[in-house]
Design an enzyme around this catalytic site. Sequence first.
Site, PDB file in Angstrom:
ATOM      1  N   SER A 131       0.884  -1.195  -0.131  1.00  0.00           N
ATOM      2  CA  SER A 131      -0.042   0.025  -0.031  1.00  0.00           C
ATOM      3  C   SER A 131       0.885   1.233  -0.057  1.00  0.00           C
ATOM      4  CB  SER A 131      -0.938   0.072   1.200  1.00  0.00           C
ATOM      5  OG  SER A 131      -1.981  -1.042   0.981  1.00  0.00           O
ATOM      6  N   ILE A 132       1.997   1.302   0.349  1.00  0.00           N
ATOM      7  CA  ILE A 132       3.127   2.466   0.329  1.00  0.00           C
ATOM      8  C   ILE A 132       3.007   2.959  -0.967  1.00  0.00           C
ATOM      9  CG2 ILE A 132       5.300   1.109   0.567  1.00  0.00           C
ATOM     10  CD1 ILE A 132       4.783   3.913   2.920  1.00  0.00           C
TER      11      ILE A 132
END
Length: 136
Positions: A72-73
Amino acid sequence: YWMTAVTIDEAVRKVLAVGGDPHHLGGVDNFCWPTIEHDPAGNPDCDPNAFGAALPEARRNRPITDMYEPGSIFKPVVAALALDEGIIGYGEQIYCEKGDYRGKGFGRIGEWGNHRFGNMTVKDILAQSSNIGMAS
């Protein structure tokens, strides 16, 4: 789960530090640190001179040997590029397949926590960290 971090000085392209949390080895608590005094569990069996005696999963340098998905980063980077290139508009709706997307050549993409998202904007996709929204 195994937690890990790599610190890099991007200006000189140098790795400054590599570390991990040995307490996330699925219950295995015999990670052998380079020196006895750095063994947070106080493991008396952790002998740097007998490194091979530790279990293979405990002596593997996971940040170096294991493959990781960006996770998700990386989603804001992909979204920013798509917006900047005009591939998608800020208010455009993306259908997130009610949490079950099956594509050709890569199998199934689902949502964390079995969420069943419908139409979402880029802002919503990022706020909810939708895997399908980002893949679409």
